[in-house]
Design a protein around this motif. Structure first.
Motif, PDB file in Angstrom:
ATOM      1  N   SER A 125       0.847  -1.179   0.000  1.00 24.10           N
ATOM      2  CA  SER A 125       0.000   0.000   0.000  1.00 24.10           C
ATOM      3  C   SER A 125       0.891   1.240   0.000  1.00 24.10           C
ATOM      4  N   ASN A 126       0.806   2.032  -1.061  1.00 27.12           N
ATOM      5  CA  ASN A 126       1.647   3.213  -1.200  1.00 27.12           C
ATOM      6  C   ASN A 126       0.963   4.409  -0.562  1.00 27.12           C
ATOM      7  N   VAL A 127       1.437   4.822   0.612  1.00 27.04           N
ATOM      8  CA  VAL A 127       0.772   5.878   1.374  1.00 27.04           C
ATOM      9  C   VAL A 127       0.920   7.258   0.753  1.00 27.04           C
ATOM     10  N   MET A 128       1.793   7.410  -0.237  1.00 25.70           N
ATOM     11  CA  MET A 128       1.996   8.714  -0.866  1.00 25.70           C
ATOM     12  C   MET A 128       1.271   8.832  -2.211  1.00 25.70           C
ATOM     13  N   TRP A 129       0.446   7.857  -2.542  1.00 27.32           N
ATOM     14  CA  TRP A 129      -0.244   7.848  -3.826  1.00 27.32           C
ATOM     15  C   TRP A 129      -1.731   7.664  -3.600  1.00 27.32           C
ATOM     16  N   GLY A 130      -2.539   8.594  -4.065  1.00 25.67           N
ATOM     17  CA  GLY A 130      -3.982   8.470  -3.913  1.00 25.67           C
ATOM     18  C   GLY A 130      -4.352   8.431  -2.444  1.00 25.67           C
ATOM     19  N   ASN A 131      -5.469   7.850  -2.119  1.00 26.66           N
ATOM     20  CA  ASN A 131      -5.843   7.741  -0.716  1.00 26.66           C
ATOM     21  C   ASN A 131      -5.736   6.296  -0.260  1.00 26.66           C
ATOM     22  N   SER A 132      -4.569   5.937   0.209  1.00 28.44           N
ATOM     23  CA  SER A 132      -4.333   4.554   0.636  1.00 28.44           C
ATOM     24  C   SER A 132      -5.181   4.187   1.847  1.00 28.44           C
ATOM     25  N   PHE A 133      -5.560   5.180   2.660  1.00 26.54           N
ATOM     26  CA  PHE A 133      -6.397   4.899   3.826  1.00 26.54           C
ATOM     27  C   PHE A 133      -7.757   4.376   3.371  1.00 26.54           C
ATOM     28  N   ASP A 134      -8.312   4.987   2.324  1.00 21.13           N
ATOM     29  CA  ASP A 134      -9.588   4.515   1.777  1.00 21.13           C
ATOM     30  C   ASP A 134      -9.447   3.137   1.143  1.00 21.13           C
ATOM     31  N   ARG A 135      -8.339   2.879   0.456  1.00 21.45           N
ATOM     32  CA  ARG A 135      -8.145   1.563  -0.172  1.00 21.45           C
ATOM     33  C   ARG A 135      -8.059   0.472   0.898  1.00 21.45           C
ATOM     34  N   ARG A 136      -7.324   0.718   1.972  1.00 22.95           N
ATOM     35  CA  ARG A 136      -7.221  -0.285   3.039  1.00 22.95           C
ATOM     36  C   ARG A 136      -8.575  -0.477   3.732  1.00 22.95           C
ATOM     37  N   LYS A 137      -9.303   0.620   3.953  1.00 23.94           N
ATOM     38  CA  LYS A 137     -10.643   0.530   4.561  1.00 23.94           C
ATOM     39  C   LYS A 137     -11.551  -0.328   3.679  1.00 23.94           C
ATOM     40  N   TRP A 138     -11.516  -0.070   2.366  1.00 23.65           N
ATOM     41  CA  TRP A 138     -12.342  -0.822   1.427  1.00 23.65           C
ATOM     42  C   TRP A 138     -12.007  -2.312   1.488  1.00 23.65           C
ATOM     43  N   ILE A 139     -10.717  -2.656   1.542  1.00 25.92           N
ATOM     44  CA  ILE A 139     -10.309  -4.067   1.614  1.00 25.92           C
ATOM     45  C   ILE A 139     -10.809  -4.691   2.915  1.00 25.92           C
ATOM     46  N   ARG A 140     -10.672  -3.956   4.031  1.00 25.93           N
ATOM     47  CA  ARG A 140     -11.152  -4.490   5.318  1.00 25.93           C
ATOM     48  C   ARG A 140     -12.657  -4.743   5.296  1.00 25.93           C
ATOM     49  N   GLU A 141     -13.388  -3.953   4.517  1.00 24.14           N
ATOM     50  CA  GLU A 141     -14.854  -4.091   4.454  1.00 24.14           C
ATOM     51  C   GLU A 141     -15.304  -5.108   3.414  1.00 24.14           C
ATOM     52  N   THR A 142     -14.413  -5.506   2.504  1.00 25.06           N
ATOM     53  CA  THR A 142     -14.811  -6.425   1.433  1.00 25.06           C
ATOM     54  C   THR A 142     -14.077  -7.752   1.586  1.00 25.06           C
ATOM     55  N   TRP A 143     -13.040  -7.968   0.805  1.00 26.29           N
ATOM     56  CA  TRP A 143     -12.442  -9.301   0.748  1.00 26.29           C
ATOM     57  C   TRP A 143     -11.716  -9.714   2.022  1.00 26.29           C
ATOM     58  N   LYS A 144     -11.394  -8.792   2.890  1.00 26.72           N
ATOM     59  CA  LYS A 144     -10.743  -9.196   4.147  1.00 26.72           C
ATOM     60  C   LYS A 144     -11.774  -9.739   5.145  1.00 26.72           C
ATOM     61  N   THR A 145     -13.045  -9.776   4.756  1.00 27.71           N
ATOM     62  CA  THR A 145     -14.084 -10.353   5.618  1.00 27.71           C
ATOM     63  C   THR A 145     -14.364 -11.820   5.277  1.00 27.71           C
ATOM     64  N   TYR A 146     -13.712 -12.355   4.246  1.00 29.25           N
ATOM     65  CA  TYR A 146     -13.947 -13.751   3.881  1.00 29.25           C
ATOM     66  C   TYR A 146     -13.586 -14.672   5.045  1.00 29.25           C
ATOM     67  N   PRO A 147     -14.250 -15.823   5.140  1.00 26.37           N
ATOM     68  CA  PRO A 147     -14.126 -16.676   6.335  1.00 26.37           C
ATOM     69  C   PRO A 147     -12.732 -17.263   6.584  1.00 26.37           C
ATOM     70  N   ASN A 148     -11.868 -17.336   5.583  1.00 22.33           N
ATOM     71  CA  ASN A 148     -10.541 -17.913   5.831  1.00 22.33           C
ATOM     72  C   ASN A 148      -9.551 -16.893   6.392  1.00 22.33           C
ATOM     73  N   ILE A 149      -9.912 -15.607   6.355  1.00 27.17           N
ATOM     74  CA  ILE A 149      -9.018 -14.573   6.866  1.00 27.17           C
ATOM     75  C   ILE A 149      -8.949 -14.668   8.393  1.00 27.17           C
ATOM     76  N   GLY A 150      -7.723 -14.694   8.900  1.00 30.06           N
ATOM     77  CA  GLY A 150      -7.528 -14.839  10.345  1.00 30.06           C
ATOM     78  C   GLY A 150      -7.601 -16.284  10.805  1.00 30.06           C
ATOM     79  N   GLN A 151      -7.894 -17.174   9.878  1.00 27.83           N
ATOM     80  CA  GLN A 151      -7.954 -18.609  10.183  1.00 27.83           C
ATOM     81  C   GLN A 151      -6.794 -19.306   9.476  1.00 27.83           C
ATOM     82  N   THR A 152      -6.946 -19.522   8.178  1.00 29.68           N
ATOM     83  CA  THR A 152      -5.904 -20.195   7.398  1.00 29.68           C
ATOM     84  C   THR A 152      -5.111 -19.215   6.541  1.00 29.68           C
ATOM     85  N   MET A 153      -5.538 -17.947   6.529  1.00 27.00           N
ATOM     86  CA  MET A 153      -4.819 -16.926   5.762  1.00 27.00           C
ATOM     87  C   MET A 153      -4.708 -15.649   6.582  1.00 27.00           C
ATOM     88  N   GLU A 154      -3.493 -15.147   6.667  1.00 25.56           N
ATOM     89  CA  GLU A 154      -3.250 -13.854   7.311  1.00 25.56           C
ATOM     90  C   GLU A 154      -3.055 -12.808   6.229  1.00 25.56           C
TER      91      GLU A 154
END
Length: 176
Positions: free
Chosen positions: A13-42
């Motif tokens: 995540s490039n913090v000096m390009w675009g809004n990386s805070f929004d991109r990370r937030k979006w990931i946390r709200e979408t694909w980082k919610t899949y059931p294997n996250i925090g279980q078999t995938m970090e």
């Protein structure tokens, strides 16, 4: 995770390009919610605290990153690695850190924060290679080929293959 994860996925995540805070937030709200996250995938976001010229990133941005890291506990903060258009230094730092941190994990992977990762499908697809992973080095993905200008360490003629990169070098006049 419960024990050693099957896969550790770093998200550059490039913090000096675009809004990386929004991109990370979006990931946390979408694909980082899949059931294997925090279980078999970090999943770990990779951020750097230096600008391309090696000066510190702006204090306000750095403070925001540190607050985010404390809140979510999913950032790898690279204090002495510069942000660059090419994320190669952050990627190398991620693989070094992950190899040490996730000893025994089957796969260490990398993506960028502008990608949508189907983590369950990725894990399913990688399982077919798991039996070979203990005896072979396995690389799956596309490699960006190119050169760099030695004086400035800037990328030149990055393309998706050696022949395309060679053509790009002539096109972009990167004889340096």
């Amino acid at each position: 995770a419960n024990g050693v994860p099957f896969m550790a996925l770093g998200v550059v995540s490039n913090v000096m390009w675009g809004n990386s805070f929004d991109r990370r937030k979006w990931i946390r709200e979408t694909w980082k919610t899949y059931p294997n996250i925090g279980q078999t995938m970090e999943v770990v976001f990779i951020v750097a605290m230096k600008q391309s010229d090696l000066s510190p990133i702006p204090k306000e941005t750095a403070d925001h990153i540190r607050r985010e890291a404390a809140l979510y506990e999913d950032l790898l903060i690279l204090e002495n690695v510069p942000e660059r258009k090419s994320p190669c230094l952050k990627t190398m730092a991620w693989f070094r850190w992950a190899a040490h941190t996730y000893r025994g994990t089957t796969f260490i992977a990398k993506t960028d924060d502008d990608a949508f990762v189907q983590t369950v499908k990725l894990e399913h697809n990688m399982k077919r290679f798991a039996s070979r992973a203990s005896t072979e080095h396995i690389y799956i993905g596309s490699t960006l080929w190119g050169s760099y200008i030695t004086k400035t360490f800037e990328a030149c003629a990055r393309r998706m293959g050696p022949m395309m990169a060679l053509g790009g070098m002539k096109e972009e006049k990167c004889t340096e």
